[in-house]
Design an enzyme around this catalytic site. Structure first.
Site, PDB file in Angstrom:
ATOM      1  CG  ASP A 232       4.516   1.427   5.674  1.00 52.06           C
ATOM      2  OD1 ASP A 232       3.060   1.595   5.164  1.00 52.06           O
ATOM      3  OD2 ASP A 232       4.115   0.355   5.699  1.00 52.06           O
TER       4      ASP A 232
ATOM      5  CG  HIS B 220       2.477  -2.324   4.063  1.00 52.32           C
ATOM      6  ND1 HIS B 220       3.448  -1.996   5.530  1.00 52.32           N
ATOM      7  CD2 HIS B 220       2.038  -3.296   3.936  1.00 52.32           C
ATOM      8  CE1 HIS B 220       2.851  -3.115   6.062  1.00 52.32           C
ATOM      9  NE2 HIS B 220       1.745  -3.601   5.599  1.00 52.32           N
TER      10      HIS B 220
ATOM     11  CB  SER C 189       3.139  -6.516   7.405  1.00 54.29           C
ATOM     12  OG  SER C 189       2.091  -5.803   7.408  1.00 54.29           O
TER      13      SER C 189
END
Ligand SMILES: *[C@@H]1O[C@H](CO)[C@@H](O)[C@H](O)[C@H]1NC(C)=O
Ligand SMILES: *[C@@H]1O[C@H](CO)[C@@H](O)[C@H](O)[C@H]1NC(C)=O
Length: 429
Positions: free
Chosen positions: A366, A400, A202
């Site tokens: 996601d 995610h 991320s």
């Protein structure tokens, strides 16, 4: 003879091979977590003014001799009154005179154990089951021979801060980039001068890209083997506009999002994750109210209209030029992303304004990051670009965060790390 006994007979040989490999072959791996992905500690000084009696210096009870306590993550933040203390202590302030961000008055913060994987395994080591973060990934890497502290390292950081465009100071974020650079050089030196594999999740990917963009091609060739970015939000997310407008309860239904909205707006890295006009089409409306429609090109107006005008100047001067300069990393890259999970794409606000949760229309991504953002490097560099080796691995139905715990996803990640380790040393020959 059945299959099981064959396996048993082979195990010791395989184990031996792995150990030899660990000593001779593996490129060191450095893990760079995402936002909220490592522990953060705080200490209150005399300049601290509690919001109320509950938030006074006694809270939390558990502190070390020097007064340090874990600010992130501590489960008491989920209880209303303590959520407010937490928000006050996590808050950042943009100082126009310094042109930089700083902590709340009277709050010192630090990141524990830089270089170690320990602070990113679990967000709260007392609640391992509920707060596991990179623990499953680290275990999977250990299965192919990685050893924490020897060829596997962690680069935790103060994820509330971000980086700024050239010419603007960003004391905390720049210090982290320097520490990460030192860690890369040290990890290489202690592993037979092998270049390093950077493995981010991320927001960590945005920091790594900046590190790569800010160092010379000769340094990159010498020290970086490969960059593996998991779920990187290269061009921001529509979800972030929702967080700024209405707050986000970090996925915990107990938390009132409005109690943490001020703190979330104050975070420089959150501002960095606003949808980038470089990637989101000007004709694509992301937020609609009874009076206005906002695209990624209208973020300053949006910040103003949601009641956060303080964000406009740092957004325009520090963040926008940084995201517009998004450039190829100039090292071999693999992006591993989840797709096919419903992800906020358009937010509809009614007459009640931004304090009410919007109606959300979903698109591909996601679950947090929109597909256009996950694929941004591909759209900037072009597929099959000889001067920028880039591979994208898409895993359908992976969110995610589940990318760090799902067995199929972990298999893909570890498979990619193994394959990078088996590539020849010289890549740009
Ligand atoms: C990328 O790296 C190569 C050498 O590996 C160098 O010749 C080239 O100038 C670099 N490109 C950029 C845009 O920095
Ligand atoms: C290849 O990538 C470089 C950045 O590394 C970029 O400048 C160039 O335009 C790309 N070429 C193509 C054909 O997309």
């Amino acid at each position: 003879m059945n299959g099981l006994s064959i396996k048993l007979a082979i195990v010791p040989i395989v184990t031996m091979l792995c150990i030899c490999k660990a000593i001779t072959n593996l490129h060191p791996v450095i893990l760079v977590p995402g936002s909220g992905g490592n522990q953060l500690e705080a200490r209150l000084t005399t300049g601290y003014k509690p919001l109320n009696l509950l938030c006074d210096r006694w809270y939390p009870l558990c502190k070390d001799k020097e007064g340090w306590f874990r600010l992130w993550f501590d489960p008491s933040v989920l209880l209303g009154p303590f959520t407010m203390c937490f928000a006050q202590r996590m808050m950042l302030y943009y100082d126009p005179d310094l042109d930089d961000y700083r902590n709340a008055p009277g709050v010192e913060t630090r990141v524990p154990e830089f270089g170690s994987t320990e602070p990113l395994l679990y967000l709260d080591p007392n609640l391992k089951h509920f707060t596991a973060y990179m623990a499953p990934l680290v275990e999977s890497l250990e299965e192919i021979g990685y050893v924490s502290g020897e060829n596997l390292f962690g680069a935790p950081y103060d994820f509330r801060y971000g980086l700024a465009a050239e010419g603007h100071p960003s004391h905390v974020g720049s210090k982290f980039l320097q520490d990460l650079k030192d860690l890369i050089e040290k990890a290489s030196a202690s592993n037979g001068e092998k270049p390093v594999i950077l493995l981010s999740h991320s927001l960590g990917g945005l920091y790594v890209l900046q590190l790569l963009n800010r160092n010379s091609p000769s340094w990159l060739r010498r020290f970086i083997k490969h960059f593996v970015a998991l779920s990187a939000p290269w061009g921001g997310t529509v979800q972030e506009m929702l967080t700024f407008a209405s707050g986000s309860s970090f996925g915990v239904p107990l938390v009132n999002p409005l109690l943490v909205r001020g703190e979330q707006r104050s975070s420089e890295s959150n501002l960095w994750l606003m949808p980038s006009p470089k990637l989101f089409d000007p004709g694509k409306v992301l937020v609609i109210t009874p009076n206005e429609a906002y695209s990624a090109h209208d973020i300053p107006q949006f910040l103003n209209d949601i009641g956060f005008p303080e964000g406009v100047i740092p957004y325009k001067s520090r963040i926008l030029p940084l995201t517009e300069a998004l450039t190829a990393p100039n090292v071999s890259v693999t992006c591993i992303i989840g797709t096919g999970v419903k992800t906020p794409e358009t937010l509809f606000y009614g007459k009640a304004g931004f304090d009410e949760e919007p109606e959300v229309v979903y698109g591909d991504g996601d679950g947090t990051v929109n597909l256009v953002s996950l694929l941004a490097l591909e759209s900037i560099c072009g597929a099959d670009n000889k001067s920028q080796p880039l591979k994208v691995i898409r895993i359908s139905g992976i969110s995610h965060t589940s990318i760090l715990e799902d067995n199929v996803a972990l298999g893909e990640i570890v498979g990619e790390i193994s394959s990078i380790n088996s590539h020849a040393e010289v890549q740009f020959a």
